[in-house]
Design a protein around this motif. Structure first.
Motif, PDB file in Angstrom:
ATOM      1  N   VAL A 239       0.845  -1.204   0.000  1.00 13.54           N
ATOM      2  CA  VAL A 239       0.000   0.000   0.000  1.00 13.54           C
ATOM      3  C   VAL A 239       0.876   1.249   0.000  1.00 13.54           C
ATOM      4  O   VAL A 239       0.643   2.201  -0.759  1.00 13.54           O
ATOM      5  CB  VAL A 239      -0.935  -0.004   1.226  1.00 13.54           C
ATOM      6  N   ALA A 240       1.897   1.279   0.873  1.00  9.94           N
ATOM      7  CA  ALA A 240       2.789   2.436   0.969  1.00  9.94           C
ATOM      8  C   ALA A 240       3.487   2.700  -0.361  1.00  9.94           C
ATOM      9  O   ALA A 240       3.616   3.849  -0.798  1.00  9.94           O
ATOM     10  CB  ALA A 240       3.814   2.215   2.078  1.00  9.94           C
ATOM     11  N   GLU A 241       3.932   1.634  -1.015  1.00 13.10           N
ATOM     12  CA  GLU A 241       4.605   1.789  -2.304  1.00 13.10           C
ATOM     13  C   GLU A 241       3.643   2.343  -3.350  1.00 13.10           C
ATOM     14  O   GLU A 241       4.022   3.188  -4.184  1.00 13.10           O
ATOM     15  CB  GLU A 241       5.163   0.435  -2.764  1.00 13.10           C
ATOM     16  N   ASN A 242       2.404   1.909  -3.309  1.00 14.50           N
ATOM     17  CA  ASN A 242       1.394   2.395  -4.246  1.00 14.50           C
ATOM     18  C   ASN A 242       1.126   3.887  -4.039  1.00 14.50           C
ATOM     19  O   ASN A 242       1.004   4.653  -4.998  1.00 14.50           O
ATOM     20  CB  ASN A 242       0.106   1.578  -4.058  1.00 14.50           C
ATOM     21  N   ILE A 243       1.027   4.308  -2.772  1.00 14.97           N
ATOM     22  CA  ILE A 243       0.819   5.727  -2.461  1.00 14.97           C
ATOM     23  C   ILE A 243       1.998   6.551  -2.961  1.00 14.97           C
ATOM     24  O   ILE A 243       1.838   7.630  -3.539  1.00 14.97           O
ATOM     25  CB  ILE A 243       0.632   5.932  -0.943  1.00 14.97           C
ATOM     26  N   LYS A 244       3.205   6.035  -2.745  1.00 18.73           N
ATOM     27  CA  LYS A 244       4.420   6.744  -3.164  1.00 18.73           C
ATOM     28  C   LYS A 244       4.430   6.971  -4.672  1.00 18.73           C
ATOM     29  O   LYS A 244       4.718   8.073  -5.152  1.00 18.73           O
ATOM     30  CB  LYS A 244       5.653   5.947  -2.726  1.00 18.73           C
ATOM     31  N   LYS A 245       4.103   5.942  -5.432  1.00 17.60           N
ATOM     32  CA  LYS A 245       4.079   6.069  -6.893  1.00 17.60           C
ATOM     33  C   LYS A 245       3.002   7.051  -7.349  1.00 17.60           C
ATOM     34  O   LYS A 245       3.200   7.814  -8.300  1.00 17.60           O
ATOM     35  CB  LYS A 245       3.836   4.695  -7.534  1.00 17.60           C
ATOM     36  N   THR A 246       1.866   7.041  -6.665  1.00 12.31           N
ATOM     37  CA  THR A 246       0.776   7.957  -7.011  1.00 12.31           C
ATOM     38  C   THR A 246       1.172   9.393  -6.705  1.00 12.31           C
ATOM     39  O   THR A 246       0.909  10.306  -7.495  1.00 12.31           O
ATOM     40  CB  THR A 246      -0.498   7.580  -6.241  1.00 12.31           C
ATOM     41  N   ALA A 247       1.822   9.607  -5.558  1.00 12.72           N
ATOM     42  CA  ALA A 247       2.284  10.947  -5.192  1.00 12.72           C
ATOM     43  C   ALA A 247       3.282  11.479  -6.209  1.00 12.72           C
ATOM     44  O   ALA A 247       3.306  12.678  -6.513  1.00 12.72           O
ATOM     45  CB  ALA A 247       2.904  10.920  -3.800  1.00 12.72           C
ATOM     46  N   PHE A 248       4.094  10.598  -6.751  1.00 15.19           N
ATOM     47  CA  PHE A 248       5.048  10.980  -7.790  1.00 15.19           C
ATOM     48  C   PHE A 248       4.314  11.569  -8.997  1.00 15.19           C
ATOM     49  O   PHE A 248       4.692  12.619  -9.527  1.00 15.19           O
ATOM     50  CB  PHE A 248       5.871   9.757  -8.207  1.00 15.19           C
ATOM     51  N   LYS A 249       3.249  10.900  -9.421  1.00 16.12           N
ATOM     52  CA  LYS A 249       2.483  11.357 -10.592  1.00 16.12           C
ATOM     53  C   LYS A 249       1.808  12.701 -10.323  1.00 16.12           C
ATOM     54  O   LYS A 249       1.768  13.579 -11.182  1.00 16.12           O
ATOM     55  CB  LYS A 249       1.436  10.316 -10.978  1.00 16.12           C
ATOM     56  N   ILE A 250       1.258  12.858  -9.117  1.00 16.12           N
ATOM     57  CA  ILE A 250       0.602  14.119  -8.759  1.00 16.12           C
ATOM     58  C   ILE A 250       1.614  15.266  -8.764  1.00 16.12           C
ATOM     59  O   ILE A 250       1.363  16.345  -9.283  1.00 16.12           O
ATOM     60  CB  ILE A 250      -0.054  13.999  -7.366  1.00 16.12           C
ATOM     61  N   THR A 251       2.788  15.003  -8.196  1.00 18.43           N
ATOM     62  CA  THR A 251       3.822  16.032  -8.094  1.00 18.43           C
ATOM     63  C   THR A 251       4.297  16.471  -9.467  1.00 18.43           C
ATOM     64  O   THR A 251       4.611  17.645  -9.699  1.00 18.43           O
ATOM     65  CB  THR A 251       5.015  15.508  -7.276  1.00 18.43           C
ATOM     66  N   ARG A 252       4.349  15.529 -10.384  1.00 19.19           N
ATOM     67  CA  ARG A 252       4.778  15.829 -11.749  1.00 19.19           C
ATOM     68  C   ARG A 252       3.905  16.919 -12.374  1.00 19.19           C
ATOM     69  O   ARG A 252       4.403  17.829 -13.035  1.00 19.19           O
ATOM     70  CB  ARG A 252       4.678  14.536 -12.580  1.00 19.19           C
TER      71      ARG A 252
END
Length: 452
Positions: A239-252
């Motif tokens: 779950v944590a890894e999934n959130i991290k990847k999603t946050a990356f996309k949002i930040t982009r």
């Protein structure tokens, strides 16, 4: 193929999952506006803000149209006004607040932050005047936001300032009583305030910041919630890894907007603050993310652990996507601005004490919490002291934005409107801390403050 996939993914996040740029905030230094004549200083302040920010809203709207990314707010932060106004001979700074409000209205921004004072170690004459001016200033202006920093990890907690702010909050609530004490929603009391925060009501332009700068605040609770739905039943590290990847996309997306605003205004890009800032809309809630992790209701046992993981994963993803992550970055838990939080309060799962525990791991602190209008000044000061202690001991930013809604009590609802939402009045501990608060003085910095 990868390019088209990325475009499609971003479009879906905007249209279906409520991805938006919550704010582009122009920070402006007013240090060169100081003058012994308050009238001259205010004229310089108005002229500088309206000159530098004249195209901020226009450029924001153009980028929103061209890229299809909603930019919800365009805002301004300025040098703490206690510093600027203290050079004048004025005995009240309400006129300075009116000037800020007039300038904000002229350039079309919805909020201007920086009617602020930094008093973690003591007061100057200007600090005292500004703090005493806050209730009237927030009553007589529409767009001005105020903040006071009463503590930090190096100096400890200024308990005289903590006591004073309890009274200021009560006075502000009374003066704006015809609007459900709305003035208090524009007032934040900080520990460890940061200089580059783009979010209101706590934004100000720190003295170490450039002459003018663009800071961007991104938000995406809905995007994270949708990502969570794809890992149902998976272990928490997944779950944590999934959130991290999603946050990356949002930040982009935020990085793209920040660079474009900076280029078109010819203003340096400062930081990108990736904070999951909710709204009262369905599907845009931090509380619902926590519940998606497996909590029956936000506020139950396990909520603090879930929030800690969310906050950390969001920061890790954001840092990977931008070299300029700053501000507060993480997850906000403003009750009135989060549909899931509101529901959790209504059903009894989320209490004031649980919210305080959650602030030890979230981005800021006790935020947009409506409390009974008859709550004592000393009780509000004690709330501030508790939050300041959490911040000072843990080297993190904490804050208090509580609204003692005049004439209302537990069971009633306060209506603030727009992004500020609405909130059920929450019960507070009925026992007194008055003797403790009246001691005043200073709570010394913790032992680990001596690291250098």
């Amino acid at each position: 193929m990868s390019l088209y996939k990325n475009i499609f993914e971003t479009t879906r996040m905007i249209e279906k999952e409520k991805l938006d740029i919550r704010t582009i905030t122009m920070g402006i230094s007013l240090l060169d506006c100081i003058d012994a004549s308050g009238e001259k200083a205010r004229r310089r302040i108005y002229d500088k803000i309206t000159r530098l920010a004249q195209n901020l809203v226009k450029v924001g709207n153009e980028i929103e149209t061209e890229y299809g990314i909603p930019i919800i707010n365009k805002r301004i932060s300025v040098t703490p006004m206690a510093i600027i106004a203290s050079g004048s001979e004025d005995e009240s700074y309400v006129e300075f607040a009116r000037t800020l409000d007039k300038a904000a209205r002229e350039v079309g921004v919805n909020f201007i932050g920086g009617f602020s004072a930094l008093v973690q170690k003591g007061f100057t004459k200007g600090d005292r005047i500004l703090i005493e001016s806050i209730p009237e200033a927030l009553n007589e202006t529409e767009r001005v936001c105020s903040s006071v920093n009463v503590a930090n990890s190096k100096a400890g907690i200024n308990m005289d300032a903590v006591k004073m702010m309890g009274k200021v909050i009560k006075d502000t609530a009374y003066l704006t009583r015809d609007r459900d004490s709305l003035g208090c929603a524009k007032l934040v009391v900080f520990a460890n305030a940061v200089d580059d925060n783009p979010f209101m009501a706590g934004a100000f332009h720190g003295v170490g910041e450039p002459e003018v700068v663009i800071n961007v605040g991104v938000s995406g609770p809905g995007v994270v919630k949708c990502a969570m739905e794809k890992v149902k039943g998976e272990p928490l590290h997944v779950v944590a890894e999934n959130i991290k990847k999603t946050a990356f996309k949002i930040t982009r997306a935020g990085q793209l907007v920040g660079n474009e605003v900076s280029r078109r205004l010819d203003v340096p890009f400062g930081i990108l603050d990736l904070s999951l800032a909710p709204t009262p809309e369905i599907g845009d809630s931090v509380a619902r993310i926590l519940e998606e992790m497996g909590l029956e209701a936000c506020g139950t046992h396990g909520t603090t652990a879930a929030l800690a993981m969310l906050n950390d994963a969001v920061k890790k993803g954001g840092i990977m996507a931008s070299s300029s992550v700053g501000g507060l970055s993480g997850a906000f838990i403003p009750v009135s601005e989060d549909e899931g939080m509101i529901n959790a309060v209504k059903c009894g799962a989320l209490t004031f004490d649980k919210l305080e525990a959650m602030t030890s791991v979230c981005s800021v602190g006790l935020d947009m919490i409506a409390i009974p209008g008859d709550t004592k000044e000393s009780t509000i000061s004690a709330m501030i002291a508790d939050e300041a202690a959490i911040g000072v001991i843990n080297h993190k930013t904490t804050a208090v934005r509580v609204i003692p809604v005049h004439g209302k009590g537990v069971g009633d609802t306060a209506e603030f409107g727009g992004l500020l939402g609405y909130a059920p009045i929450m019960a507070v501990n009925p026992y007194s801390a008055e003797e403790f608060i009246n001691r005043g003085g200073r709570i010394p910095a913790p032992i680990h403050s001596f690291r250098n």
